[in-house]
Design a protein around this motif. Sequence first.
Motif, PDB file in Angstrom:
ATOM      1  N   LYS A 175      -9.411 -34.103  32.587  1.00 36.59           N
ATOM      2  CA  LYS A 175      -8.315 -33.778  33.492  1.00 36.59           C
ATOM      3  C   LYS A 175      -6.999 -34.075  32.789  1.00 36.59           C
ATOM      4  O   LYS A 175      -6.781 -35.176  32.300  1.00 36.59           O
TER       5      LYS A 175
ATOM      6  N   SER B 293      -2.724 -34.070  32.914  1.00 41.69           N
ATOM      7  CA  SER B 293      -1.665 -34.269  33.897  1.00 41.69           C
ATOM      8  C   SER B 293      -0.977 -32.940  34.197  1.00 41.69           C
ATOM      9  O   SER B 293      -0.940 -32.038  33.357  1.00 41.69           O
ATOM     10  N   GLU B 294      -0.438 -32.829  35.408  1.00 44.49           N
ATOM     11  CA  GLU B 294       0.276 -31.605  35.762  1.00 44.49           C
ATOM     12  C   GLU B 294       1.526 -31.434  34.914  1.00 44.49           C
ATOM     13  O   GLU B 294       2.035 -30.326  34.764  1.00 44.49           O
TER      14      GLU B 294
ATOM     15  N   GLU C 138       1.170 -28.680  32.327  1.00 51.03           N
ATOM     16  CA  GLU C 138       1.419 -27.332  32.829  1.00 51.03           C
ATOM     17  C   GLU C 138       2.923 -27.089  32.929  1.00 51.03           C
ATOM     18  O   GLU C 138       3.430 -26.049  32.496  1.00 51.03           O
ATOM     19  N   TRP C 139       3.637 -28.043  33.505  1.00 53.04           N
ATOM     20  CA  TRP C 139       5.084 -27.892  33.665  1.00 53.04           C
ATOM     21  C   TRP C 139       5.774 -27.735  32.317  1.00 53.04           C
ATOM     22  O   TRP C 139       6.664 -26.892  32.146  1.00 53.04           O
TER      23      TRP C 139
ATOM     24  N   HIS D 191       5.125 -24.284  30.797  1.00 55.53           N
ATOM     25  CA  HIS D 191       5.917 -23.264  31.493  1.00 55.53           C
ATOM     26  C   HIS D 191       7.394 -23.374  31.110  1.00 55.53           C
ATOM     27  O   HIS D 191       8.059 -22.345  30.912  1.00 55.53           O
TER      28      HIS D 191
ATOM     29  N   HIS E 287      10.870 -23.618  38.578  1.00 60.71           N
ATOM     30  CA  HIS E 287       9.432 -23.876  38.713  1.00 60.71           C
ATOM     31  C   HIS E 287       9.077 -24.588  40.011  1.00 60.71           C
ATOM     32  O   HIS E 287       7.899 -24.850  40.260  1.00 60.71           O
TER      33      HIS E 287
ATOM     34  N   VAL F 211       9.547 -27.730  40.967  1.00 63.30           N
ATOM     35  CA  VAL F 211       8.911 -29.027  40.700  1.00 63.30           C
ATOM     36  C   VAL F 211       9.979 -30.122  40.791  1.00 63.30           C
ATOM     37  O   VAL F 211      11.167 -29.842  40.654  1.00 63.30           O
TER      38      VAL F 211
ATOM     39  N   HIS G  36       9.173 -35.526  31.422  1.00 66.46           N
ATOM     40  CA  HIS G  36       8.372 -34.715  30.502  1.00 66.46           C
ATOM     41  C   HIS G  36       9.250 -34.025  29.464  1.00 66.46           C
ATOM     42  O   HIS G  36       8.868 -33.909  28.301  1.00 66.46           O
TER      43      HIS G  36
ATOM     44  N   ASP H 233       0.857 -36.089  26.675  1.00 66.23           N
ATOM     45  CA  ASP H 233      -0.252 -37.036  26.913  1.00 66.23           C
ATOM     46  C   ASP H 233      -0.586 -37.920  25.720  1.00 66.23           C
ATOM     47  O   ASP H 233      -1.452 -38.784  25.832  1.00 66.23           O
TER      48      ASP H 233
END
Length: 163
Positions: free
Chosen positions: A2, A4-5, A8-9, A12, A35, A37, A45, A84
């Motif tokens: 898994k 972290s979101e 994805e952010w 993008h 986005h 978010v 990030h 990560d």
Amino acid sequence: MKMSEGIEWAIHCCTLLAALPEGTALPVGRLSEFHDVPKDYLAKHLQSLSRAGIVQTTRGPGGGYRLGRPAERITLLDVVEAIDGKDPCFQCTEIRRRGPSAVGAAAYKKPCGIARAMWSAEAAWRRELQKVTIAALVAQAAEEVDPKQIEKSISWLERTTGG
């Protein structure tokens, strides 16, 4: 596995920044708006991407984030590791050496088969991520994203950047 979101952010955001006209930057507030978010979490990030040299910041009017190097030289693995870290996903703790069936250290000449399989799978995953660049994702999006969404994105960018 898994992720972290934030990964994805970050991907993008990088693809959006790669699609911007030369010399254009977007502040974190605009990126978070585009986005939908949370700004503060996205900023964390983006700082990680900045430390990795994937994005850079510019100050002043028209300032914000832009790519720190050409999109052709930024891979998905670069982004994943910036967010990560580079530590292996699987951590073998050698539990086979514990409990009632444990034997002396000399019996464990190789890492266990489970660890070898997991490390092999992770290496394959990392090789695949290394093959995909942000530039390739932008090109793919140009072919696959609904033209109406592209039109709306361009319109939003023009309003946002004054271009």
